[in-house]
Design a protein around this motif. Structure first.
Motif, PDB file in Angstrom:
ATOM      1  N   ARG A  74     -58.200  53.658  -9.450  1.00 46.68           N
ATOM      2  CA  ARG A  74     -58.167  52.681 -10.542  1.00 46.68           C
ATOM      3  C   ARG A  74     -59.502  52.672 -11.280  1.00 46.68           C
ATOM      4  O   ARG A  74     -60.545  52.811 -10.647  1.00 46.68           O
ATOM      5  N   ARG A  95     -53.599  47.725 -14.109  1.00 44.46           N
ATOM      6  CA  ARG A  95     -53.506  46.501 -13.310  1.00 44.46           C
ATOM      7  C   ARG A  95     -52.194  46.383 -12.529  1.00 44.46           C
ATOM      8  O   ARG A  95     -51.897  45.350 -11.954  1.00 44.46           O
ATOM      9  N   ASP A 147     -58.367  50.894 -19.218  1.00 48.67           N
ATOM     10  CA  ASP A 147     -56.998  51.105 -18.757  1.00 48.67           C
ATOM     11  C   ASP A 147     -56.570  52.567 -18.872  1.00 48.67           C
ATOM     12  O   ASP A 147     -57.093  53.316 -19.689  1.00 48.67           O
ATOM     13  N   SER A 168     -62.995  49.204 -15.085  1.00 47.45           N
ATOM     14  CA  SER A 168     -62.496  48.430 -16.223  1.00 47.45           C
ATOM     15  C   SER A 168     -61.894  49.413 -17.217  1.00 47.45           C
ATOM     16  O   SER A 168     -61.988  50.624 -17.040  1.00 47.45           O
TER      17      SER A 168
END
Ligand code: ADP
Length: 225
Positions: A59, A74, A64, A62
């Motif tokens: 992931r 998320r 996307d 910050s």
């Protein structure tokens, strides 16, 4: 929709004690259907990290990662796994085929995990092996195949579930130069025929030159090479 992969203002760093190692800083990137992009950067620059972010294995801290219009940064682990299974294929430098199964069975496996019955999976696996010009070797186990044949089976397996994005980490890095070209050409034909978007990390500048675009990592950004 033609944009398959998008990174939006992605930040990715590793924290090692007091030290923060920044790999991506406010990085943007996009790839379209049918596009082959070479990722060329020295060892340690962050190529694997970028491939893992794109494939939803990691992931971003910050920003996307957007796959086929869907923001995935998320989402929970189950959703990410489901999207990865349907949308993403991976090829590594070493084939990682299952040694106790034939080439055909290795390509059937991801389809059966996804719920296809044996017959359908075998039919598609045979077609893909033919397409990768390794059809006559379908009943052989990986140890009975050459390095180039093993990689062509690994590519067939990676696309068995018709993903929209193929991520490859040095897919020809372990092959002699002629075999590397042969495997690359089979991969290229597959990308052109299927409309996959393919992001391929490579140190081979001749192969990089044959792709649609070349990018590198510089100052935390993904920039033209
Ligand atoms: P490349 O694939 O270009 O060789 P990587 O993405 O593997 O680069 O690694 C980029 C940098 O991040 C390297 O300095 C590596 O040591 C570091 N790194 C990679 N994964 C981790 C991790 N899980 N924890 C800490 N540092 C990591």
């Amino acid at each position: 929709m033609s944009t398959v992969l998008e990174l939006r203002a992605v930040e990715r760093h590793y924290q090692q004690g007091e030290e923060r190692l920044a790999i991506l800083v406010d990085a943007d990137f996009a790839m379209s259907r049918g596009e082959m992009v070479a990722l060329v950067a020295p060892s340690g620059a962050g190529k694997s990290t970028l491939l893992h972010l794109a494939g939803l294995l990691e992931r971003p801290n910050s920003g996307d990662v957007v796959l086929n219009g869907r923001a995935c940064g998320r989402l929970g682990d189950d959703e990410r796994t489901a999207i990865r299974r349907n949308e993403v294929g991976f090829v590594y430098q070493f084939h990682h085929l299952l040694p106790e199964f034939t080439a055909l069975e290795n390509v059937m496996m991801p389809q059966m995990v996804r719920g296809l019955d044996r017959k359908e999976a075998a039919t598609r696996a045979a077609q893909l092996l033919d397409y990768m010009r390794v059809g006559p070797r379908a009943q052989h186990r990986p140890s009975e195949l050459s390095g180039g044949e093993q990689q062509r089976v690994a590519i067939a397996r990676a696309v068995a579930n018709a993903p929209s994005l193929l991520l490859a980490d040095e897919p020809t890095g372990n092959l002699d130069p002629d075999t590397a070209v042969y495997v690359f050409e089979a991969l290229e034909a597959l990308v052109r025929q299927s409309g996959l978007a393919a992001l391929i990390a490579t140190h081979n500048h001749d192969l990089a030159a044959r792709m649609d675009r070349r990018v590198t990592l510089s100052g935390g950004k993904i920039v033209p090479f």
